[in-house]
Design an enzyme around this catalytic site. Structure first.
Site, PDB file in Angstrom:
ATOM      1  N   CYS A 232      70.460  65.218  33.380  1.00 30.85           N
ATOM      2  CA  CYS A 232      70.178  63.789  33.232  1.00 30.85           C
ATOM      3  C   CYS A 232      70.444  63.010  34.505  1.00 30.85           C
ATOM      4  CB  CYS A 232      70.992  63.218  32.084  1.00 30.85           C
ATOM      5  SG  CYS A 232      70.569  63.955  30.506  1.00 30.85           S
ATOM      6  N   CYS A 396      66.631  60.047  52.085  1.00 27.12           N
ATOM      7  CA  CYS A 396      66.408  60.234  50.649  1.00 27.12           C
ATOM      8  C   CYS A 396      67.710  59.946  49.915  1.00 27.12           C
ATOM      9  CB  CYS A 396      65.874  61.626  50.343  1.00 27.12           C
ATOM     10  SG  CYS A 396      67.034  62.936  50.720  1.00 27.12           S
TER      11      CYS A 396
END
Lengths: 439, 102
Positions: A232, A396
């Site tokens: 998750c 990133c």
């Protein structure tokens, strides 16, 4: 005192009471743990007390449950592994419906990013052990449910002792290694396993090791490659999706306890927000006689090292990769902060997916996701042409994809003034700007 | 002679397909080397034509990778003979990646 002052006073008082409640629960959990021998002695009920009849009257009226079903629930011991997105609603419903003993295993503390889906936990419980927080919510819901907490990281050294004696185990965990561990332990202890999972907008539900059906290993004898594992925190999940699957896990546990589940053939239920219909049930194979753990001649007769087996463990965040071998091709977040402050002309290329870029970004950054580099090569070529010798810094979330991006621009586009920002935005938040939102 | 097979992806496999397709209809010859087409050929077709850029996330060793279940007309392919199942025209093949999150 004005109305708004009184409102503030009440809110402050409630916050204090909530914190105090958690402190008391924490002490209670400790004392109950010391008092285990007395707690283990549970008298089997053979009739419902008048209070129970009033409390559970609405489900006693359901013929499939009735008095006998309710008594089975009140005499049942269910263990829920994980009090997260799946375990929260599962535990709350099982306690509310009158399950006699609920075991909870979790070794984590409540984090702010849990609250959108882990509805057993509250704002006040942030940084509190999840089992204490869950114990608090469950004792509010149903004080007659005996909640036994295990604040342990389940592994092959403690799983059998922790799980022994339960009638049903609910897998509400979030990683492959623990799923194999729980499966094997359930097979060895002959306990039915209700297993659910939820990621993004999809969920899956199966009952394993039950009534001639398969175990988890019958279906998945070999663990998936590490690069296909997702959780998750990496791929996201809509709050209600584990809620849907966790509620269904509670339903399956009740069916196993009352015996109604025996009438069903082995199946897997799939839920998806996008597909039509949203729910589908597919028929599964029976138990595999050749299965390594539940087969006729099992090769696994004791628990093994599941982290080694899966190549990844319960606490593994995405690894920090070292793709660029030459340190001169990488700069730290602090160094990049210096570049920004000195006003040195450069290009900042953020290579995260657009959905992540939209959450937060550094000023003046361009966004081309790494996955789109081939498709959008012309845009990249234009960026390189405009940079015209000035440095391009790739960025990133954690500094892995940005290294691939630097490789691409250096090798495929033959532009050598391209550098990776080490540890990405997580590093930026840790080392440069603590106000920058972490996700 | 050719047959068409409906393929569908679930549990995250749709995300590794070109344009993230969840469903596609593929057309295959009814026989290959004189033998009826099997579900293995469907797997290889998907790997070579529908997977975006990382075939190993879908298939290894000429079958589906570990962690992927194959359902033929909503039944576990184990019951149907796995890779050797002979696909029929209009069959529905569902590929499900097991998920671990929660």
């Amino acid at each position: 005192m004005s109305t708004s002052e009184r409102i503030q006073e009440i809110k402050a008082r409630l916050a204090k009471l909530r914190a105090e409640e958690l402190e008391l629960e924490s002490e209670l959990v400790k004392l109950e743990g010391l008092n285990q021998r007395e707690a283990a002695h549970v008298v089997k009920k053979d009739h419902l007390a008048p209070d129970d009849i009033r409390r559970y009257s609405r489900q006693l009226l359901v013929p499939e449950i009735g008095v006998q079903g309710q008594l089975k629930m009140q005499n049942a011991k269910v263990l829920i592994v994980g009090t997260g997105g799946l375990g929260s609603p599962c535990a709350m419903y099982l306690a509310s419906m009158g399950i006699g003993t609920l075991g909870l295993i979790d070794h984590d503390v409540v984090d702010n990013s849990n609250l959108h889906r882990q509805i057993i936990h509250t704002e006040a419980a942030r940084d509190v052990p999840k089992v204490v927080s869950a114990h608090t919510s469950l004792s509010r819901l149903n004080s007659s449910c005996r909640v036994v907490v295990h604040d342990v990281l389940l592994d092959s050294s403690n799983a059998l002792d922790t799980m022994r004696g339960y009638d049903v185990v609910v897998d509400a965990t979030d990683n492959a290694a623990t799923r194999y561990l729980i499966n094997d332990a359930c097979v060895m202890l002959k306990i039915p396993l209700v297993s659910g999972s939820a990621v993004r907008l999809d969920g899956q539900l199966t009952v394993y090791n039950y009534n001639g059906g398969p175990c988890y290993r019958c279906l998945f004898p070999t663990p998936p490659p590490v690069e296909t594992l997702s959780n998750c925190s990496e791929t996201g999940v809509l709050g209600v999706v584990p809620g849907i699957i966790g509620c269904l896990e509670a339903m399956e546990a009740v069916k196993v306890i009352t015996g109604k589940k025996q009438e069903e053939k082995p199946n897997m239920l799939l839920y998806s927000y996008t597909s039509q219909p949203h729910f589908r049930s597919i028929k599964l194979r029976p138990r595999k006689p050749s299965c390594a753990v539940c087969g006729d001649a099992p090769s696994i007769t004791e628990l093994v090292d599941y982290v080694a087996f899966c190549g990844s463990g319960p606490n593994d965040a995405a690894a920090d990769l070292h793709i660029l071998q030459d340190p001169s091709q990488r700069i730290s977040c602090r160094q990049y902060s210096g570049v920004v402050h000195s006003g040195q002309p450069h290009v900042l290329l953020d290579v995260r997916e657009k959905v992540q870029f939209d959450i937060c970004q550094l000023p003046n950054s361009l966004n081309i996701p790494l996955a789109d580099f081939d498709k959008r090569q012309q845009e990249l070529t234009d960026i390189v042409a405009q940079a015209n010798g000035r440095p391009i810094y790739a960025l990133c979330r954690r500094g892995n994809d940005s290294q691939y991006a630097v490789q691409y621009i250096r090798n495929k586009l033959d532009y050598k003034e391209c550098y990776d920002i080490v540890r990405g935005l997580l590093g930026w938040q840790a080392d440069v700007d603590s106000e920058f939102p972490a996700y | 002679m050719s047959i068409t097979v409906d393929v569908e992806f679930s549990g995250g496999l749709e995300l590794i397909m070109k344009d993230k397709v969840r469903q596609a209809t593929v057309s295959l010859p009814a026989t290959a080397d004189g033998k009826p087409t099997t579900v293995r050929q469907v797997i290889l077709y998907v790997r070579d034509n529908l997977v975006a850029d990382k075939p190993q996330l879908f298939s290894t060793e000429n079958t589906v990778r570990p962690g992927v279940l194959v359902m033929i007309n909503d039944s576990d392919w184990e019951v149907e003979g796995e890779n050797d199942y002979q696909v029929q025209d209009k069959d529905k093949v569902l590929f499900i990646s097991t998920m671990h999150g929660g």
